[in-house]
Motif scaffolding. Structure first.
Motif, PDB file in Angstrom:
ATOM      1  N   TYR A  95       0.702  -1.256  -0.056  1.00 40.19           N
ATOM      2  CA  TYR A  95      -0.137  -0.114   0.072  1.00 40.19           C
ATOM      3  C   TYR A  95       0.912   1.321   0.140  1.00 40.19           C
ATOM      4  O   TYR A  95       0.692   1.823   1.009  1.00 40.19           O
ATOM      5  CB  TYR A  95      -0.755  -0.173   1.301  1.00 40.19           C
ATOM      6  CG  TYR A  95      -1.946  -1.173   1.418  1.00 40.19           C
ATOM      7  CD1 TYR A  95      -2.831  -1.426   0.411  1.00 40.19           C
ATOM      8  CD2 TYR A  95      -1.354  -2.281   1.974  1.00 40.19           C
ATOM      9  CE1 TYR A  95      -3.704  -2.652   0.432  1.00 40.19           C
ATOM     10  CE2 TYR A  95      -2.245  -3.549   2.404  1.00 40.19           C
ATOM     11  CZ  TYR A  95      -3.223  -3.575   1.523  1.00 40.19           C
ATOM     12  OH  TYR A  95      -4.146  -4.630   1.457  1.00 40.19           O
ATOM     13  N   PHE A 101      -2.013   3.942  -2.896  1.00 41.39           N
ATOM     14  CA  PHE A 101      -2.057   2.646  -1.992  1.00 41.39           C
ATOM     15  C   PHE A 101      -2.110   1.241  -2.931  1.00 41.39           C
ATOM     16  O   PHE A 101      -2.771   0.512  -2.504  1.00 41.39           O
ATOM     17  CB  PHE A 101      -3.025   2.905  -1.126  1.00 41.39           C
ATOM     18  CG  PHE A 101      -2.908   3.899  -0.092  1.00 41.39           C
ATOM     19  CD1 PHE A 101      -1.899   3.885   0.757  1.00 41.39           C
ATOM     20  CD2 PHE A 101      -3.658   5.214  -0.184  1.00 41.39           C
ATOM     21  CE1 PHE A 101      -1.735   5.134   1.710  1.00 41.39           C
ATOM     22  CE2 PHE A 101      -3.249   6.068   0.586  1.00 41.39           C
ATOM     23  CZ  PHE A 101      -2.328   6.118   1.563  1.00 41.39           C
ATOM     24  N   LYS A 102      -1.576   1.315  -3.971  1.00 46.54           N
ATOM     25  CA  LYS A 102      -1.863   0.235  -5.126  1.00 46.54           C
ATOM     26  C   LYS A 102      -0.463  -0.325  -5.362  1.00 46.54           C
ATOM     27  O   LYS A 102       0.306   0.348  -6.020  1.00 46.54           O
ATOM     28  CB  LYS A 102      -2.620   0.485  -6.201  1.00 46.54           C
ATOM     29  CG  LYS A 102      -4.030   1.011  -5.908  1.00 46.54           C
ATOM     30  CD  LYS A 102      -4.775   1.340  -7.174  1.00 46.54           C
ATOM     31  CE  LYS A 102      -6.229   1.547  -7.058  1.00 46.54           C
ATOM     32  NZ  LYS A 102      -6.801   2.015  -8.374  1.00 46.54           N
TER      33      LYS A 102
END
Length: 202
Positions: A95, A101-102
């Motif tokens: 995250y 947060f990918k």
């Protein structure tokens, strides 16, 4: 307090998203190709073996570095501080704040965590996890199967080897996180549509 500090240190180390950096060097945004995941498997499928190896090694080292930094800073807490650092690295990898947060799914970072724990606490920890993770990935042809069973084996191995209960709990937490991050793969495995090792993304 040291636990929170170690998690934060590990998180920012983990946020160094190796796949994103390598992809940029190759002039490819891996978020827009293949599975869109910033991990070793997607880098391997999209960019090839060399890029995949760099990403794999880089993600492992993030966890090792976080472990060593935290253990060095908090000498009195020893390996527990290091484990918290590695857990933070998994969180940062999965995250990253600057990528909305990918990130990745955390398996290579967990391998780094396992390696650091094995060398610092008990080398036997590396044996069952290596056999289960890598062995079943090659035996079945599915990276996701090896990854999931590795995530399951880690806390069990820690428990059986007599690791501190808090460390067992931490490894269980990252294991659960790995299953959550692989929920799409689990669905594909159940549907028979999961990609095998070495195949191009469908």
């Amino acid at each position: 307090m040291f636990r929170l500090i170690c998690l934060c240190i590990g998180y920012f180390v983990g946020c160094i998203e190796t796949a994103y950096v390598v992809g940029r060097i190759w002039k490819v945004d891996l978020r827009q190709h293949g599975s869109g995941n910033l991990g070793t498997t997607n880098a391997l499928r999209v960019l090839g073996k060399k890029a995949g190896a760099v990403v794999f090694f880089g993600d492992i080292m993030k966890s090792v570095v976080a472990f060593l930094i935290c253990r060095t800073i908090f000498k009195d807490e020893g390996n527990l501080a290091g484990v918290y650092g590695s857990v933070g690295a998994v969180l940062g990898h999965n995250y990253p704040f600057y990528l909305k947060f990918k990130g990745g799914k955390g398996i290579a970072v967990m391998i780094g965590m396992t390696a650091a724990m094995a060398f610092s606490i008990d080398f036997r920890l590396a044996i069952p996890n290596a056999i289960v993770g890598f062995g079943l990935a090659f035996a079945t042809g599915y990276v996701s199967v090896g990854s999931l069973l590795f995530a399951l084996t880690l806390p069990i191995s820690c428990y059986l080897l007599g690791y501190d209960h808090e460390i067992v709990l931490l490894t269980a937490c990252v294991g659960v996180m790995a299953f959550w991050r692989h929920r799409g793969n689990i669905k594909k495995l159940m549907n028979g549509t999961e990609n095998k090792f070495g195949s191009k993304k469908k």
